[in-house]
Design a protein around this motif. Sequence first.
Motif, short mmCIF file in Angstrom:
data_model
loop_
_atom_site.label_atom_id
_atom_site.label_comp_id
_atom_site.label_asym_id
_atom_site.label_seq_id
_atom_site.Cartn_x
_atom_site.Cartn_y
_atom_site.Cartn_z
N VAL A 86 0.84 -1.19 0.00
CA VAL A 86 0.00 0.00 0.00
C VAL A 86 0.88 1.25 0.00
N LEU A 87 0.56 2.17 -0.89
CA LEU A 87 1.23 3.46 -0.97
C LEU A 87 0.21 4.55 -0.66
N LEU A 88 0.45 5.31 0.39
CA LEU A 88 -0.40 6.46 0.72
C LEU A 88 0.23 7.72 0.15
N ILE A 89 -0.57 8.53 -0.51
CA ILE A 89 -0.11 9.80 -1.07
C ILE A 89 -1.04 10.91 -0.58
N SER A 90 -0.46 11.94 0.04
CA SER A 90 -1.27 13.05 0.54
C SER A 90 -0.41 14.29 0.69
N LEU A 91 -0.97 15.44 0.35
CA LEU A 91 -0.30 16.71 0.60
C LEU A 91 -0.89 17.43 1.80
N GLY A 92 -1.74 16.74 2.57
CA GLY A 92 -2.26 17.32 3.80
C GLY A 92 -3.52 18.14 3.60
N THR A 93 -4.18 18.43 4.73
CA THR A 93 -5.44 19.15 4.68
C THR A 93 -5.26 20.64 4.40
N ALA A 94 -4.07 21.19 4.69
CA ALA A 94 -3.87 22.64 4.56
C ALA A 94 -3.30 23.04 3.20
N ALA A 95 -2.99 22.07 2.35
CA ALA A 95 -2.29 22.38 1.10
C ALA A 95 -3.21 23.09 0.11
N THR A 96 -2.64 24.04 -0.59
CA THR A 96 -3.35 24.71 -1.68
C THR A 96 -2.37 24.95 -2.82
N GLY A 97 -2.90 25.11 -4.03
CA GLY A 97 -2.09 25.66 -5.11
C GLY A 97 -1.29 24.71 -5.96
N TRP A 98 -1.45 23.38 -5.80
CA TRP A 98 -0.66 22.48 -6.63
C TRP A 98 -1.47 21.25 -7.02
N PRO A 99 -2.61 21.40 -7.66
CA PRO A 99 -3.42 20.24 -8.03
C PRO A 99 -2.75 19.37 -9.08
N ASP A 123 -0.73 -0.63 -4.57
CA ASP A 123 -2.11 -0.23 -4.39
C ASP A 123 -2.06 1.17 -3.76
N VAL A 124 -2.53 2.15 -4.49
CA VAL A 124 -2.36 3.56 -4.10
C VAL A 124 -3.67 4.12 -3.55
N LEU A 125 -3.58 4.70 -2.36
CA LEU A 125 -4.67 5.53 -1.85
C LEU A 125 -4.16 6.97 -1.83
N MET A 126 -4.82 7.85 -2.56
CA MET A 126 -4.39 9.24 -2.65
C MET A 126 -5.52 10.14 -2.16
N THR A 127 -5.22 10.99 -1.18
CA THR A 127 -6.20 11.96 -0.69
C THR A 127 -5.84 13.33 -1.23
N VAL A 128 -6.86 14.05 -1.73
CA VAL A 128 -6.61 15.33 -2.39
C VAL A 128 -7.23 16.51 -1.65
N ARG A 158 -11.22 12.55 -1.25
CA ARG A 158 -10.90 13.83 -0.64
C ARG A 158 -10.17 13.61 0.69
N TYR A 159 -10.71 12.74 1.51
CA TYR A 159 -10.12 12.48 2.82
C TYR A 159 -10.20 10.98 3.10
N ALA A 160 -9.35 10.53 4.02
CA ALA A 160 -9.35 9.13 4.45
C ALA A 160 -8.84 9.09 5.88
N PRO A 161 -9.17 8.04 6.64
CA PRO A 161 -8.67 7.92 8.02
C PRO A 161 -7.17 7.57 8.00
N GLN A 162 -6.34 8.58 8.09
CA GLN A 162 -4.91 8.41 7.84
C GLN A 162 -4.26 7.39 8.77
N LEU A 163 -4.66 7.37 10.04
CA LEU A 163 -4.06 6.41 10.97
C LEU A 163 -4.34 4.98 10.53
N ASP A 164 -5.56 4.72 10.09
CA ASP A 164 -5.91 3.38 9.62
C ASP A 164 -5.09 3.01 8.39
N VAL A 165 -4.94 3.94 7.47
CA VAL A 165 -4.18 3.66 6.26
C VAL A 165 -2.72 3.38 6.59
N LEU A 166 -2.14 4.17 7.48
CA LEU A 166 -0.73 3.99 7.83
C LEU A 166 -0.46 2.65 8.50
#
Length: 393
Positions: A226-239, A255-260, A280-288
């Motif tokens: 599993v690969l988790l990809i996220s720029l965090g909840t505060a990120a803006t400006g780089w879609p 297997d990639v889970l990406m939150t945007v 958009r969001y996922a339970p990060q602790l569960d994914v990790l």
Amino acid sequence: MPRHIAFFNFPAVGHTNPTIGLIEELVRRGHRVTCTVTGHFAPMVKAAGAEPVQYESVFGDFYRSPSTPEAVAGEGLRSLNEATSLLEQVGPFYEKDRPDLIVHDFMAWGARFFGAKHGIPLVRLYPVLAANEHFSLRKRFPVAGMNDPRIIESAKKLAGLLPGFGLPPDPMGFLEHIEQLTIVFVPRDFQYAGETFDERFVFAGPCIAERPYQGTWQPASADRPVLLISLGTAATGWPEFFSTAVEAFRDSEWDVLMTVGDNADPAAFGPLPANIDIRRYAPQLDVLRHARLFITHGGMNSTMESLYHGVPMVVVPQSNEQRANALRVEELGLGRHLAKEDVTAQSLRETAARVAADASVADRVRAMREGMRSVDGPAVAADAVEAYLAGTG
């Protein structure tokens, strides 16, 4: 003896999440805890057993990081406006219901104004790298020069406000002041110049609390990494980053889970390969708990949660604070720093492969994980708060 402890938070996910374990522990010990929060965070603190004291933030529901250098330079003024607005809204509540102690985020300046004016002792929280006489992010990784007009405007406004709260009209003195007790939600081993921090600083490490309100997550397959990809909840400006990541890992072994978050609409990516799930969001602790690798922006909350779960990182920072974390991750051999300007589908794919295959990285991440889990962070932090309370009468 049970006491009233008021938490003054900065309204950002990466600043509020690390406090929840400490809040739960203080409530468990019988203390009454109140927390200044926006509506976004009210359910979270309520679930921890604390009483939300709600207000409308200058930053909206929660802080979103600016995406241009000009906006970054204005953050000091926005933070100052946040502090004064916060006091206007919650000051009457706390004047009638005076706390015995204020525990405050290092960016929650309103707490310091209120505490100074009313003679209430303060404990500072750092959910990021801490600052002392030898190290600070502001000096080591500056976001703007001191001669920037917006910095000068912020300093002048702050100097004009301080005397009204019984504080000297010295902006730099205010910014560099060190409380008698500071709790750091980072291990000393991760802190730059960690050996220079004295007894005023308690390195409790991450005080991670479960988040049942976020739901659960399970991998689609037990046989694929599993690969988790996220720029965090505060990120803006780089879609564009997310489209690059799809290209990098399309039909790969991951297997990639990406939150945007609010950066992009998952539906805008069109049909996706079977190995990529975008939300958009996922339970990060569960994914990790299931992840083998985390491609992250390097916010300290995500960095600590990744290490706590023994997951190496590829860190792609967008801010100076995140760059500091990324460089520290690489320096300590816990993953790799990939500069924003170097991000391509090929560089993402190759860097991920190198980190995932590096046994020495895995060993160092495992050692950091074991060190973190050997410390009961919430108990260490709560012990420090209670000892300080006892000393202040």
